[in-house]
Design an enzyme around this catalytic site. Structure first.
Site, PDB file in Angstrom:
ATOM      1  N   LEU A   8       0.866  -1.168   0.000  1.00 56.83           N
ATOM      2  CA  LEU A   8       0.000   0.000   0.000  1.00 56.83           C
ATOM      3  C   LEU A   8       0.906   1.222   0.000  1.00 56.83           C
ATOM      4  O   LEU A   8       1.981   1.207   0.603  1.00 56.83           O
ATOM      5  CB  LEU A   8      -0.904   0.030   1.246  1.00 56.83           C
ATOM      6  CG  LEU A   8      -1.925  -1.089   1.419  1.00 56.83           C
ATOM      7  CD1 LEU A   8      -2.644  -0.941   2.767  1.00 56.83           C
ATOM      8  CD2 LEU A   8      -2.942  -1.096   0.292  1.00 56.83           C
ATOM      9  N   ASP A   9       0.476   2.289  -0.664  1.00 55.74           N
ATOM     10  CA  ASP A   9       1.243   3.527  -0.605  1.00 55.74           C
ATOM     11  C   ASP A   9       1.385   3.979   0.844  1.00 55.74           C
ATOM     12  O   ASP A   9       0.533   3.681   1.688  1.00 55.74           O
ATOM     13  CB  ASP A   9       0.549   4.631  -1.405  1.00 55.74           C
ATOM     14  CG  ASP A   9       0.505   4.339  -2.893  1.00 55.74           C
ATOM     15  OD1 ASP A   9       1.366   3.574  -3.374  1.00 55.74           O
ATOM     16  OD2 ASP A   9      -0.393   4.875  -3.571  1.00 55.74           O
ATOM     17  N   LYS A  10       2.430   4.727   1.111  1.00 55.99           N
ATOM     18  CA  LYS A  10       2.690   5.232   2.455  1.00 55.99           C
ATOM     19  C   LYS A  10       1.445   5.877   3.062  1.00 55.99           C
ATOM     20  O   LYS A  10       1.091   5.620   4.224  1.00 55.99           O
ATOM     21  CB  LYS A  10       3.835   6.250   2.419  1.00 55.99           C
ATOM     22  CG  LYS A  10       4.057   6.997   3.728  1.00 55.99           C
ATOM     23  CD  LYS A  10       5.081   8.106   3.564  1.00 55.99           C
ATOM     24  CE  LYS A  10       5.189   8.939   4.835  1.00 55.99           C
ATOM     25  NZ  LYS A  10       6.132  10.074   4.673  1.00 55.99           N
TER      26      LYS A  10
ATOM     27  N   THR B  17      -1.726   5.602   2.165  1.00 64.26           N
ATOM     28  CA  THR B  17      -2.974   4.843   2.053  1.00 64.26           C
ATOM     29  C   THR B  17      -3.072   3.926   3.260  1.00 64.26           C
ATOM     30  O   THR B  17      -2.117   3.216   3.580  1.00 64.26           O
ATOM     31  CB  THR B  17      -3.013   4.006   0.762  1.00 64.26           C
ATOM     32  OG1 THR B  17      -2.981   4.888  -0.364  1.00 64.26           O
ATOM     33  CG2 THR B  17      -4.266   3.150   0.697  1.00 64.26           C
TER      34      THR B  17
END
Length: 336
Positions: A145-147, A149
């Site tokens: 997951l993106d930082k 998100t």
């Protein structure tokens, strides 16, 4: 552990329209998983062949249509250290662990993020059992997951589980039981209650930090299914909406890129929603304050389901919106 002597060989044919471009720029466009800086280093190290001949100048102009072979040595990162970082554990057994990741926690180590990552936290929590699982860079991690998100993420504790889960994520649920769903707050309201965005994604040649929807035949396949959950603001001029997205592929920034592509970027998105900042004037003062305080994209991995590699049982998990997104939703629901 992977064999440190094994290198990956990549082969690509440059498009004819790349004629006249620098070699490093043309390869960066053709191979979005490699940065231009990395490509330049590989060229200088004698790892790139252009049209059957060794290429040693990243600035060499290409003709277009040439076949390129690149030998990519495996990365040699420093071994990550275990760190005592609190984790919100949703499920855990001898084979795997499911985490509800907070926004702000980086998943993998990388430039500027060598400590304080989910990998560091897992190495501490699992007391060394992840050593070698998935390689030293990302032990146990099968997806990301993106930082900024938040939401659900699973990691493997042994090689067998890692291989099984990696295969499920590579299949993206097309033939198996993997399910991933996200909630996103987006600007505006789509004209239809549900639809599919089928648009290839590639790295943006103008900004290496961004991805973008590329022309047909270029980039990597990317498919996002979305449905409208609720809208906010006056019925005749709604300001924002909550949508649920399910993924058929797993590209970098996929939901963020696709929603911006159809004209409904994610609220708070610093990369893909900057052109919509003026829309905040249509929010209430409270909603503006909460959006500003959010300081991240309003995206949450809310649902995750997969087959347990050992038992064959289908595990299903759901995560409520975290407090920052819940409070933003409440302020949007009060718009009139």
């Amino acid at each position: 552990m992977p064999d440190p002597e094994t290198a990956e060989t990549l082969e690509v044919t440059l498009p004819t329209e790349a004629g006249g471009e620098r070699l490093d720029r043309a390869l960066a466009a053709a191979l979005p998983d490699l940065s231009r800086t990395r490509i330049q280093a590989l060229v200088r190290a004698g790892k790139v062949s252009l049209g059957g001949r060794l290429a040693d100048d990243p600035g060499k102009k290409v003709l277009g249509g040439e076949a390129v072979t690149i030998e990519v040595p495996p990365p040699e990162p420093a071994l990550p250290e275990a760190e005592d970082i609190p984790l919100n554990i949703v499920f855990e057994d001898d084979d795997l662990i499911v985490i509800d990741k907070p926004a702000g926690l980086v998943v993998h180590q990388g430039a500027g993020n060598w400590t304080g990552t989910l990998v560091n936290a897992l190495l501490h929590h699992c007391k060394g059992s992840l050593s070698g699982i998935g390689g030293v860079e990302r032990p146990g991690i099968v997806h990301r997951l993106d930082k900024d998100t938040s939401g659900l993420l699973v990691a493997a504790k042994n090689d067998k589980t890692h291989r099984h889960l990696a295969n499920q994520f590579a299949d993206h649920g097309r033939t198996g039981d993997l399910e991933r769903a996200y909630y996103a707050l987006v600007w505006g309201v789509p004209l239809r209650p549900h639809a599919t965005v089928d648009a290839p994604i590639d790295r943006d040649p103008r900004n290496r930090e961004k991805m973008h929807v590329s022309k047909p035949g270029k980039g990597r396949e990317a498919v996002t299914h979305w449905e409208l959950i609720e809208s906010y603001g006056p019925p005749k001029a709604p300001v924002a909406s909550l949508i649920r997205c399910t993924l058929e592929t797993g590209r970098t920034h996929q939901i963020r890129v696709h929603m911006a592509h159809i004209g409904h970027p994610v609220l708070g998105d610093p990369l893909y929603g900057t052109g919509y900042k003026t829309k905040s004037k249509h929010l209430s003062e409270l909603a503006r304050d909460r959006l500003e305080a959010l300081d991240r994209q309003a995206l949450h991995a809310a649902h995750l389901a997969f087959e347990h590699p050992a038992s064959g049982e289908i595990l299903s998990f759901d995560s409520d919106l975290p407090d920052d997104l819940r409070q933003l939703v409440e302020s949007l629901q009060n718009l009139s």
